[in-house]
Design an enzyme around this catalytic site. Structure first.
Site, PDB file in Angstrom:
ATOM      1  N   LYS A 162       0.835  -1.196   0.000  1.00 43.47           N
ATOM      2  CA  LYS A 162       0.000   0.000   0.000  1.00 43.47           C
ATOM      3  C   LYS A 162       0.873   1.250   0.000  1.00 43.47           C
ATOM      4  CE  LYS A 162      -4.179  -1.836   0.376  1.00 43.47           C
ATOM      5  NZ  LYS A 162      -5.269  -1.587  -0.579  1.00 43.47           N
ATOM      6  N   ASP A 191      -0.394  -0.838  -4.619  1.00 44.79           N
ATOM      7  CA  ASP A 191      -1.745  -0.283  -4.631  1.00 44.79           C
ATOM      8  C   ASP A 191      -1.709   1.131  -4.071  1.00 44.79           C
ATOM      9  OD1 ASP A 191      -4.414   0.247  -4.625  1.00 44.79           O
ATOM     10  OD2 ASP A 191      -4.978  -1.337  -3.216  1.00 44.79           O
ATOM     11  N   GLU A 219      -2.002  -0.821  -8.886  1.00 44.12           N
ATOM     12  CA  GLU A 219      -3.453  -0.778  -8.779  1.00 44.12           C
ATOM     13  C   GLU A 219      -3.953   0.633  -8.459  1.00 44.12           C
ATOM     14  OE1 GLU A 219      -6.925  -2.971  -6.052  1.00 44.12           O
ATOM     15  OE2 GLU A 219      -4.845  -3.678  -6.030  1.00 44.12           O
ATOM     16  N   ASP A 244      -9.433  -0.507  -9.794  1.00 45.18           N
ATOM     17  CA  ASP A 244     -10.181  -1.069  -8.675  1.00 45.18           C
ATOM     18  C   ASP A 244     -11.391  -0.197  -8.376  1.00 45.18           C
ATOM     19  OD1 ASP A 244     -11.168  -2.199  -6.358  1.00 45.18           O
ATOM     20  OD2 ASP A 244      -9.437  -1.739  -5.119  1.00 45.18           O
ATOM     21  N   LYS A 268     -14.593  -6.721  -6.785  1.00 45.76           N
ATOM     22  CA  LYS A 268     -14.924  -6.958  -5.383  1.00 45.76           C
ATOM     23  C   LYS A 268     -16.428  -7.067  -5.253  1.00 45.76           C
ATOM     24  CE  LYS A 268     -10.841  -4.596  -3.574  1.00 45.76           C
ATOM     25  NZ  LYS A 268     -10.310  -3.387  -2.882  1.00 45.76           N
TER      26      LYS A 268
END
Length: 366
Positions: A162, A191, A219, A244, A268
């Site tokens: 992250k 991400d 991402e 995403d 998701k």
């Protein structure tokens, strides 16, 4: 097989360590557990965690949507007519994708139970095991390096790093430190959680490429709504770019695919509103030759099990990011998908294979 009851339970489980991204810091995995009971005694399970900064759903809004809108809509209906049933769920409210996902997965659980098949086989049965990555929260480079080493020692060979919080120079240092600490054989996914601007994202990714850090993908480098910026980044770098937060619905997925604005899509259930719409997104992507990942929010093994069944059912879903249950201090779920390090295996039981969920919140069934 008619729906008799739709019950909800509030769930709250502390995390082993705070989960930190550019968007939020989470200390507990809060969620609404859904239990749908049919007149023949079968029980279907679902779950919806609140993710205000992504889906806009809170515990209160999820609970209200299920108890006030979906429960009256579903009670007395035949579960086996699940297509019109799920269409009615999606048409009943605008948004509320997490609440829709919880109801959706419980319905699919019941239908596949009736058919005597594990859900992943009912949906397509592409594979029977999965390998998940493990997420390294954004912190100081040294702490992220320590976390990365610990996860690798636990058997994970793919890490999701992250970034996107603070200066972009600091993000580069974070990624460098993780790569230095884990070596060259570990796959690294980055991400940014919408934390970069398009031009600085290109500059950062090119720098990471020049440094030879060998990233598998990056991402959501830009804001969810910035489709032009996303395409600019995708067209300007060699690294695979995955969308995403920019894709919730099949219509949004189609627009990304039509413009070739990303190389991959992260599906998701909480964004798509469940398995029903998630399958459409994956099918669209496959027709465009674009692979998908299945990811998760901070959730227990109820929702993660449903996501895993979807991922295992489709050949075009080539990666999974389903590590959230491993971050919990305790596991309230009996049955469901099982973790052995990075490997995820499925019970032979029909449906999701979930037997029960322990109420850790101490609240009665509504």
């Amino acid at each position: 097989m008619k729906i008799q009851n739709v019950d909800v339970i509030r769930q709250s489980v502390p995390l082993k360590k705070p989960f930190i991204t550019s968007l939020r810091t989470v200390h507990r995995a809060d969620s609404i557990i859904v239990r749908i009971v049919t007149d023949d005694g079968r029980v279907g399970w679902g779950e919806a965690p609140p993710t205000l900064v992504i889906t806009g759903d809170s515990l209160e809004s999820i609970e209200a949507a299920i108890t006030q809108v979906f429960a009256p809509l579903l009670t007395g209906k035949n579960v086996l007519a699940y297509e019109p049933l799920l269409q009615s769920v999606h048409q009943a409210m605008v948004g509320c994708s997490s609440a829709k996902a919880a109801v959706d997965m419980a319905i699919y659980d019941l239908v596949s139970q009736h058919c005597g098949l594990p859900l992943y086989q009912f949906l397509g049965g592409s594979k029977d095991t999965l390998e998940t990555d493990y997420t390294v929260s954004v912190n100081a480079p040294e702490e992220m390096g320590d976390d990365a080493v610990r996860y690798v020692e636990a058997g994970f060979n793919v890490l999701k790093i992250k970034v996107g919080k603070g200066r972009i120079e600091d993000d580069i240092k974070r990624i460098q430190e993780v790569r230095r600490r884990v070596g060259d054989d570990i796959k690294i996914r980055v991400d940014a959680n919408q934390g970069w601007q398009a031009k600085e994202a290109v500059r950062a990714i090119r720098r990471l490429e020049d440094l030879g850090l060998d990233l598998e993908l990056v991402e959501q480098p830009v804001k969810a709504h910035d489709l032009e910026g996303l395409k600019y980044v995708t067209d300007s770098v060699e690294t695979v770019i995955m969308v995403d937060e920019g894709v919730f619905s099949p219509a949004q997925a189609f627009e990304v695919l039509r413009r070739r604005a990303a190389d991959m899509i992260n599906i998701k259930l909480m964004k798509a509103g469940g398995i029903y719409k998630a399958q459409v997104i994956n099918q669209l992507a496959e027709e465009f030759g674009v692979e998908c990942m299945v990811g998760c929010m901070i959730e227990s093994r109820v929702a993660a099990t449903a996501a895993a069944h979807l991922a295992a059912s489709k050949r075009n879903i080539t990666r999974v990011d389903l590590d959230a249950p491993l971050m919990l201090r305790e596991d309230p779920v009996i049955g469901g998908v099982q973790y052995e390090g990075r490997f995820m295996t499925f019970p032979k039981a029909p449906g999701l294979g979930i037997q029960d969920v322990v109420n850790t919140f101490g609240m009665e069934v509504v």
